[in-house]
Each structure stands twice: as C-alpha cells, then as structure tokens.
Enzyme design. Sequence first.
Site, PDB file in Angstrom:
ATOM      1  N   SER A   1       0.854  -1.183   0.000  1.00 50.73           N
ATOM      2  CA  SER A   1       0.000   0.000   0.000  1.00 50.73           C
ATOM      3  C   SER A   1       0.889   1.230   0.000  1.00 50.73           C
ATOM      4  O   SER A   1       1.965   1.231   0.612  1.00 50.73           O
ATOM      5  CB  SER A   1      -0.892   0.034   1.250  1.00 50.73           C
ATOM      6  OG  SER A   1      -1.526   1.298   1.395  1.00 50.73           O
TER       7      SER A   1
ATOM      8  N   THR B   1     -12.382  -0.185  -4.299  1.00 48.00           N
ATOM      9  CA  THR B   1     -12.696  -1.607  -4.153  1.00 48.00           C
ATOM     10  C   THR B   1     -13.845  -1.854  -3.185  1.00 48.00           C
ATOM     11  O   THR B   1     -14.291  -2.993  -3.038  1.00 48.00           O
ATOM     12  CB  THR B   1     -11.476  -2.381  -3.629  1.00 48.00           C
ATOM     13  OG1 THR B   1     -11.154  -1.902  -2.316  1.00 48.00           O
ATOM     14  CG2 THR B   1     -10.281  -2.208  -4.551  1.00 48.00           C
TER      15      THR B   1
ATOM     16  N   TYR C   1      -1.976  -0.621  10.021  1.00 46.71           N
ATOM     17  CA  TYR C   1      -2.068  -1.098   8.639  1.00 46.71           C
ATOM     18  C   TYR C   1      -0.808  -0.720   7.858  1.00 46.71           C
ATOM     19  O   TYR C   1      -0.233  -1.556   7.148  1.00 46.71           O
ATOM     20  CB  TYR C   1      -3.306  -0.498   7.975  1.00 46.71           C
ATOM     21  CG  TYR C   1      -3.521  -0.942   6.550  1.00 46.71           C
ATOM     22  CD1 TYR C   1      -3.999  -2.215   6.263  1.00 46.71           C
ATOM     23  CD2 TYR C   1      -3.244  -0.086   5.487  1.00 46.71           C
ATOM     24  CE1 TYR C   1      -4.200  -2.627   4.953  1.00 46.71           C
ATOM     25  CE2 TYR C   1      -3.443  -0.488   4.179  1.00 46.71           C
ATOM     26  CZ  TYR C   1      -3.921  -1.760   3.921  1.00 46.71           C
ATOM     27  OH  TYR C   1      -4.117  -2.163   2.613  1.00 46.71           O
TER      28      TYR C   1
ATOM     29  N   LYS D   1       2.086  -3.260   5.920  1.00 50.73           N
ATOM     30  CA  LYS D   1       2.476  -3.148   4.515  1.00 50.73           C
ATOM     31  C   LYS D   1       3.953  -2.780   4.389  1.00 50.73           C
ATOM     32  O   LYS D   1       4.632  -3.202   3.438  1.00 50.73           O
ATOM     33  CB  LYS D   1       1.593  -2.125   3.807  1.00 50.73           C
ATOM     34  CG  LYS D   1       0.124  -2.542   3.716  1.00 50.73           C
ATOM     35  CD  LYS D   1      -0.041  -3.887   3.030  1.00 50.73           C
ATOM     36  CE  LYS D   1      -1.499  -4.259   2.816  1.00 50.73           C
ATOM     37  NZ  LYS D   1      -1.649  -5.561   2.122  1.00 50.73           N
TER      38      LYS D   1
END
Length: 275
Positions: free
Chosen positions: A134, A182, A147, A151
């Site tokens: 990401s 998404t 998060y 990544k």
Amino acid sequence: MAENYAATHRIVLVTGASNGIGAEAARLFVERGHTVFGTSRNPDTVAVKVPGVTYLRLDNADAASIAECAAAAGDVDILVNNAGESQAGALEDTPMEAIEALFANNVFGPIALTKALLPGMRERRTGTVVMVGSMLSSFPVAFRSNYAATKSALKGFAMASRRELAPYGIRMLTVEPGTIATGIGTRRSIFIGENSPYKAEYEVLAAATRKNEAAGLDTVEMAQVIVDAALSDNPKPLYAKGNRAGLVFLARRVLPRQMILDLSAKIHGLRKISA
C-alpha cells in the site's frame, strides 16, 4: 530464465481472489493463457467466480490452511500475495489482540505461504513473488499506523530477500496501490472509542478517506500493474499506481520527510501540528 517471461505458460496463485484487485488480477492472468488458482477463506461463498480460476481455501491466520493451500496449488510459478485485512483507528484504542491479528493476516500469513512455495521455485530455478502493499507504507497517515506497519513489513521482506533469492531465478517485488475503489472501506476494522479523545480527528480522516476511495483508481487498472509486473522479464523492486504516484514519489525523494508527513495529513483533512 526464459527470455520472454510472459510468453511461457505459468502456474499462478493469487490470494484474496474473491473480489477487488485479486479477482481482476486472476482474470487477467487467465486471459493471458496461464493456469490460475485463486484463494478465498470460503471458496463456496464467492459471489462471482472468475471463469478459468480454480478456487482454493486460504486463511492467512491459519498455518494448516496455508500448508493445505500450498500443497493443492503445487508447482506455483507466480505468487501474488494480495489477501489481507484493512484496519483504521486510534493506536491507543486498538487492542493488542487486534494488532496481532492484523499482522497475522497481512504479514505472517503471506510470508508463511511464500516460504512454503520457495523450495519448489528454487529447485526449478524460476519463480516470482509479488507482495501487494500500500502507498500508506511510503506515505503513512494518522489513524492508519497498524495497517501501514504491516504493509511496510511486507515491502521490507521483499526488498531484503530480493538479492537473496535472485541467484535461484526467483524475483521478489512489491506493488503499492494508492486509493482504490474496491469497497474495502465497508470491510475495514475500525477501533475508536465512543468517548475517545481522538474521535473528532478520526472522523475527519474517515470522511476524507471515504471521499478519496469513492473516487479511487479502478481495480482493473491496478490489477493490470500487478500482472504486468509479475510477467515482466526484468521486474523492478517497487511499482506504485494511483494518487499521482510518479509525482508524489518524486516529492518524497526531494522534500524533507516532515513535509511529506504534513502533506499526507493535509490530503486526509488533518491540520498541521508540530511534533
């Protein structure tokens, strides 16, 4: 290694292929004539299965599931580690159990699957592993620390092991998507207390994130980057797409790091505060 990597028939394993980027990448690999396995935690419940894809069960947090998936896929030539979990919220409000679960899904699972497939790739002296990261790894922002850390870990594994595995014909690379449309925001784990002192600022970031994701890059465009990189004769260590990647990575090289952090915060609606 073959001179034209894309022209040679490949066995491909795409994790997280039930929807989004993973499903589109699997579709593109099939269209290019490769044998494709796609994973889902529950293959029987995949709403729209991609024609030509064989679905396997995979839970990144379950060691037995990882071993069974690797055995079922067999001699995999290209592994796309795409499956993972999205998480947001205040670090102080996020239980350690949730952080550990996130690392299990986003880091330990993909690394375990990679390790399970490496011996075969090494023996055949050919293979490609794509870590889907990401741009939050390169441009971290408040309330996405856990998060972004997962990544960043994936990218670190890929960058460090790239030279380690290269003598055996194995190519390691990372693809960093920017904001992608998404629908992942509806599936994101969120940790923010009802009376949290961070709640007001988190809500500002959450609103900006929803707006950015609604206008984000189409999944097909991002999947195209992944497939092209995986099938390249000489893949680069890092690919990025979305969020004006070319411009912002250039800025990252020439501007002070604090300025980049401030700009990332501003894009998400947060005001500048001196640390």
